[in-house]
Design a protein around this motif. Structure first.
Motif, PDB file in Angstrom:
ATOM      1  N   HIS A   5     -12.409   2.437   5.973  1.00  0.00           N
ATOM      2  CA  HIS A   5     -11.289   1.849   5.159  1.00  0.00           C
ATOM      3  C   HIS A   5     -12.192   0.752   4.333  1.00  0.00           C
ATOM      4  O   HIS A   5     -11.838   0.840   3.096  1.00  0.00           O
ATOM      5  CB  HIS A   5     -10.611   0.942   5.918  1.00  0.00           C
ATOM      6  N   SER A  54      -1.444  -2.291  -5.902  1.00  0.00           N
ATOM      7  CA  SER A  54      -2.825  -2.253  -5.047  1.00  0.00           C
ATOM      8  C   SER A  54      -3.704  -3.231  -5.064  1.00  0.00           C
ATOM      9  O   SER A  54      -4.503  -3.536  -4.236  1.00  0.00           O
ATOM     10  CB  SER A  54      -3.407  -0.953  -5.365  1.00  0.00           C
ATOM     11  N   TRP A  89      -4.982   4.589   2.707  1.00  0.00           N
ATOM     12  CA  TRP A  89      -3.608   4.101   3.138  1.00  0.00           C
ATOM     13  C   TRP A  89      -3.338   4.841   4.565  1.00  0.00           C
ATOM     14  O   TRP A  89      -2.948   4.006   5.610  1.00  0.00           O
ATOM     15  CB  TRP A  89      -2.431   5.010   2.261  1.00  0.00           C
ATOM     16  N   ILE A 123       0.910   4.398  -2.895  1.00  0.00           N
ATOM     17  CA  ILE A 123       1.024   5.494  -2.481  1.00  0.00           C
ATOM     18  C   ILE A 123       2.284   6.664  -2.906  1.00  0.00           C
ATOM     19  O   ILE A 123       2.112   7.637  -3.705  1.00  0.00           O
ATOM     20  CB  ILE A 123       0.811   5.981  -1.085  1.00  0.00           C
ATOM     21  N   THR A 127      -5.263   7.907  -0.457  1.00  0.00           N
ATOM     22  CA  THR A 127      -4.475   8.567   0.525  1.00  0.00           C
ATOM     23  C   THR A 127      -5.430   8.319   1.828  1.00  0.00           C
ATOM     24  O   THR A 127      -4.745   7.500   2.861  1.00  0.00           O
ATOM     25  CB  THR A 127      -4.280   9.902   0.268  1.00  0.00           C
ATOM     26  N   SER A 149      -5.018   2.104   7.007  1.00  0.00           N
ATOM     27  CA  SER A 149      -4.432   0.743   7.141  1.00  0.00           C
ATOM     28  C   SER A 149      -2.934   1.011   7.235  1.00  0.00           C
ATOM     29  O   SER A 149      -2.315   0.495   8.299  1.00  0.00           O
ATOM     30  CB  SER A 149      -4.801   0.150   5.556  1.00  0.00           C
ATOM     31  N   ALA A 150      -2.263   1.167   6.282  1.00  0.00           N
ATOM     32  CA  ALA A 150      -0.788   1.121   6.261  1.00  0.00           C
ATOM     33  C   ALA A 150      -0.026   1.908   7.521  1.00  0.00           C
ATOM     34  O   ALA A 150       0.472   1.640   8.490  1.00  0.00           O
ATOM     35  CB  ALA A 150      -0.153   1.385   5.002  1.00  0.00           C
ATOM     36  N   ALA A 209       0.882  -1.252   0.007  1.00  0.00           N
ATOM     37  CA  ALA A 209       0.084   0.034  -0.047  1.00  0.00           C
ATOM     38  C   ALA A 209       0.947   1.385  -0.091  1.00  0.00           C
ATOM     39  O   ALA A 209       0.514   2.193  -0.540  1.00  0.00           O
ATOM     40  CB  ALA A 209      -0.987   0.168   1.196  1.00  0.00           C
ATOM     41  N   THR A 210       1.840   1.330   0.700  1.00  0.00           N
ATOM     42  CA  THR A 210       2.877   2.209   0.729  1.00  0.00           C
ATOM     43  C   THR A 210       3.410   2.406  -0.604  1.00  0.00           C
ATOM     44  O   THR A 210       3.705   3.707  -1.288  1.00  0.00           O
ATOM     45  CB  THR A 210       3.974   2.113   1.956  1.00  0.00           C
TER      46      THR A 210
END
Length: 194
Positions: A136, A113, A179, A75, A176, A182-183, A71-72
């Motif tokens: 989420h 993703s 993210w 982003i 965003t 979650s992350a 996920a990072t």
């Protein structure tokens, strides 16, 4: 009022012909596809019995860590998308290959993703028992719906100049927030580990 066909030769610019405005129904298909994708993902996540795990990669301590890092990466590529879009639209200086950078960073953001979404839907399902999970789940489904609409709009001709930046900005904003819920939460809770 009649326009003199010789006006351009007399030092006056000739009026530009009016561009036909696209019919609003042309935006109905992308909107309906977006809604179908978002609702379909949400329905699947809600009726599916969560499996607890969907995948794991060697070198990571958990599936949560894999998901957080992918996920990072999404982003990161989405940020490259925003910067390259600003270059393509002339808002930032950029190299001649800004359009290619924009296309490839979007493809990479989507590719990384997908495993995250598969993990969320298959392993965890659509969860509503906590506010963070609820947002989420809703926004994760909305992201893939909005992304689908954006991809369909890219193929349309005669779009208003403002439409793609608005839809792209919406996709970026939703990603965003997904993210952040979650992350970022994972990294703050468990530390920045692999």
């Amino acid at each position: 009022m009649t326009v003199d066909p010789n006006a351009a030769t007399q030092g006056f610019p000739s009026p530009e012909p009016a561009r036909p405005r696209p019919h609003p129904a042309r935006y109905l298909v992308p909107a309906l596809v977006a809604a179908a994708v978002a609702v379909g993902l949400g329905a699947y996540g809600k009726i599916h019995d969560p499996a607890g795990t969907a995948f794991n990669l060697a070198g990571f301590s958990s599936t949560g860590a894999v998901k957080a890092w992918l996920a990072t990466a999404a982003i990161f590529f989405a940020l490259v998308q925003v910067a390259s879009a600003l270059m393509v639209y002339g808002k930032l200086p950029g190299p001649g290959w800004s359009a290619a950078l924009h296309r490839w960073s979007g493809r990479l953001a989507f590719l990384v993703s997908v495993p995250v979404a598969v993990h969320c839907l298959y392993a965890l399902g659509y969860q509503t028992y906590e506010t963070r999970f609820l947002w989420h789940s809703i926004l994760g489904c909305f992201f893939f719906g909005a992304f689908s609409a954006k991809m369909l709009l890219l193929r349309s001709e005669r779009l208003p100049n403002w439409l793609l930046p608005i839809v792209g900005g919406l996709v970026f904003t939703v990603l965003t927030i997904v993210w952040l819920t979650s992350a970022l939460w994972f990294f703050r809770t468990f530390g920045v580990t692999t």
